[in-house]
Design a protein around this motif. Sequence first.
Motif, mmCIF file in Angstrom:
data_model
loop_
_atom_site.group_PDB
_atom_site.id
_atom_site.type_symbol
_atom_site.label_atom_id
_atom_site.label_comp_id
_atom_site.label_asym_id
_atom_site.label_seq_id
_atom_site.Cartn_x
_atom_site.Cartn_y
_atom_site.Cartn_z
ATOM 1 N N ALA A 1 0.830 -1.206 0.000
ATOM 2 C CA ALA A 1 0.000 0.000 0.000
ATOM 3 C C ALA A 1 0.867 1.259 0.000
ATOM 4 C CB ALA A 1 -0.933 -0.005 1.208
ATOM 5 N N GLY A 2 1.938 1.248 0.824
ATOM 6 C CA GLY A 2 2.830 2.405 0.864
ATOM 7 C C GLY A 2 3.547 2.623 -0.448
ATOM 8 N N SER A 3 3.978 1.527 -1.071
ATOM 9 C CA SER A 3 4.684 1.650 -2.347
ATOM 10 C C SER A 3 3.758 2.161 -3.443
ATOM 11 C CB SER A 3 5.270 0.281 -2.737
ATOM 12 O OG SER A 3 6.050 0.391 -3.910
ATOM 13 N N VAL A 4 2.530 1.647 -3.471
ATOM 14 C CA VAL A 4 1.559 2.146 -4.453
ATOM 15 C C VAL A 4 1.288 3.627 -4.214
ATOM 16 C CG1 VAL A 4 -0.845 2.007 -5.207
ATOM 17 C CG2 VAL A 4 0.484 -0.081 -4.904
ATOM 18 N N ALA A 5 1.161 4.017 -2.947
ATOM 19 C CA ALA A 5 0.928 5.425 -2.622
ATOM 20 C C ALA A 5 2.082 6.305 -3.111
ATOM 21 C CB ALA A 5 0.742 5.596 -1.115
ATOM 22 N N MET A 6 3.322 5.825 -2.929
ATOM 23 C CA MET A 6 4.476 6.571 -3.425
ATOM 24 C C MET A 6 4.436 6.681 -4.948
ATOM 25 S SD MET A 6 6.269 7.617 -0.815
ATOM 26 C CE MET A 6 4.623 7.899 -0.128
ATOM 27 N N GLY A 7 3.987 5.604 -5.597
ATOM 28 C CA GLY A 7 3.842 5.645 -7.048
ATOM 29 C C GLY A 7 2.792 6.648 -7.486
ATOM 30 N N LEU A 8 1.707 6.744 -6.722
ATOM 31 C CA LEU A 8 0.668 7.726 -7.052
ATOM 32 C C LEU A 8 1.195 9.146 -6.896
ATOM 33 C CD1 LEU A 8 -2.496 6.103 -5.401
ATOM 34 C CD2 LEU A 8 -1.667 5.881 -7.747
ATOM 35 N N VAL B 1 -6.236 -3.030 -4.488
ATOM 36 C CA VAL B 1 -7.427 -3.540 -3.793
ATOM 37 C C VAL B 1 -7.700 -4.982 -4.208
ATOM 38 C CG1 VAL B 1 -9.917 -3.274 -3.523
ATOM 39 C CG2 VAL B 1 -8.435 -1.253 -3.520
ATOM 40 N N LEU B 2 -7.643 -5.264 -5.507
ATOM 41 C CA LEU B 2 -7.879 -6.627 -5.994
ATOM 42 C C LEU B 2 -6.846 -7.590 -5.429
ATOM 43 C CD1 LEU B 2 -9.314 -8.660 -7.814
ATOM 44 C CD2 LEU B 2 -7.858 -7.893 -9.715
ATOM 45 N N GLY B 3 -5.591 -7.170 -5.406
ATOM 46 C CA GLY B 3 -4.534 -8.026 -4.879
ATOM 47 C C GLY B 3 -4.740 -8.339 -3.405
ATOM 48 N N LEU B 4 -5.123 -7.341 -2.620
ATOM 49 C CA LEU B 4 -5.332 -7.562 -1.190
ATOM 50 C C LEU B 4 -6.517 -8.496 -0.942
ATOM 51 C CD1 LEU B 4 -4.723 -3.954 0.185
ATOM 52 C CD2 LEU B 4 -3.188 -5.920 0.341
ATOM 53 N N VAL B 5 -7.552 -8.379 -1.757
ATOM 54 C CA VAL B 5 -8.696 -9.290 -1.631
ATOM 55 C C VAL B 5 -8.267 -10.718 -1.940
ATOM 56 C CG1 VAL B 5 -10.929 -9.930 -2.621
ATOM 57 C CG2 VAL B 5 -10.434 -7.532 -2.092
ATOM 58 N N SER C 1 0.068 -5.099 -13.148
ATOM 59 C CA SER C 1 0.609 -6.462 -13.121
ATOM 60 C C SER C 1 1.577 -6.670 -11.964
ATOM 61 C CB SER C 1 1.306 -6.770 -14.460
ATOM 62 O OG SER C 1 0.406 -6.684 -15.538
ATOM 63 N N ALA C 2 2.531 -5.756 -11.809
ATOM 64 C CA ALA C 2 3.516 -5.901 -10.736
ATOM 65 C C ALA C 2 2.862 -5.768 -9.371
ATOM 66 C CB ALA C 2 4.628 -4.868 -10.900
ATOM 67 N N ILE C 3 1.841 -4.920 -9.266
ATOM 68 C CA ILE C 3 1.156 -4.765 -7.986
ATOM 69 C C ILE C 3 0.463 -6.065 -7.603
ATOM 70 C CG2 ILE C 3 -0.683 -3.518 -6.778
ATOM 71 C CD1 ILE C 3 -0.026 -1.110 -8.589
ATOM 72 N N LEU C 4 -0.260 -6.656 -8.554
ATOM 73 C CA LEU C 4 -0.901 -7.944 -8.302
ATOM 74 C C LEU C 4 0.143 -9.006 -7.967
ATOM 75 C CD1 LEU C 4 -3.672 -8.205 -11.053
ATOM 76 C CD2 LEU C 4 -4.015 -8.169 -8.577
#
Length: 357
Positions: A84-91, A112-116, A327-330
């Motif tokens: 989540a932190g890395s995605v936030a930094m990417g945003l 979100v999909l990955g965490l689910v 893709s990398a996030i998933l």
Amino acid sequence: MSVRVQRLAADLLCRALQSLLPPSMRDWGLAIRYEVAEIPEDTQALSFALASFRGLAPRAIGLLLMQPFGALHSPRAVGALCAAGSVAMGLVYMTLAGAPVGYLGINAGALVLGLVLLALVSRIPGAGGRLSGALILGLSGLLLATAFVGLRVEGAARWVKLGGVSVQPSLVLLPLMLAGFSRTRTPLATTGIIVAAVAMALQPDRAMAAVMTATLATVAVTRADRPTYLAFTASLLALVVTLLRPDALPAAPFVDQVLFSSFQVHALAGLAVVAGSVMLLVPVLFGGSCDGDSRATYLAFGAAWLAATVAAAFGNHPTPVVGYGGSAILGYVLSLSTLPRPLTSRDIPSRIALAQS
């Protein structure tokens, strides 16, 4: 050391261990004290106490330090927070770089999909890091199919279209497969990794072939055996093939060369990308006091994502998690499922046995 001092030292070690263990596990500390008291020979009693302390104290101290953070003693929970932190930094980076709003939505949606999916996989008994060989072989078939029927761009077939979104299966599946292989080196699993190497050579995909080679080299160092050497050899040959084949793909905005280009946007954007990339490796810190199989899995997990990040820095390849692309996030979040579950009281007997072996 005198006999009396040995017995006293053994008792002190047992008491110290009992005080370090969380309340739910202190019965085990008491049981170890009783076991030591029943050993008639003082040297053997001290040896047993030392082995028990060595096996349990590092994790007990870790749990004690992590208690204020609640669920953070779980490497999967820490990994999810890092994702989540890395995605936030990417945003942050993409916002400063002027990326389309839709790019931000895709990355957030992938998280979100990955965490689910991670939550669902974690509910399956025996899932986690113990991927079966059949599953690894099945996933490798998807990678091989991508090489033949995937979306082809400039001679490379690395993507498939799902609901109008381009997905790179190798980024989603390979880290999961490699971390799983570090614990499940069966004939089926080995065959699956070899098939995946063939797929990387056919696509071709230098970055993911390099990820395979680096990760399997790490596994070979930590858990050397014939299946690992076979898989590593296949990945090395695949990497050589990808280096010999032309790769004419240009850099895609917000996807490739992000680690360097982000600093040209703004210093804050560059720092966000670096911070987000470093976060990906934080779960590896939990592997220091684990048994051999678990340590190999942590190192394989870290090697895969470090290699993917380095490959993206020096070539036109997707920058994991902080760059645009789900893709990398998933792949990162799903690969967290291979990390061990947090230690519970049920794990104590096996931990003691491992320490004394």
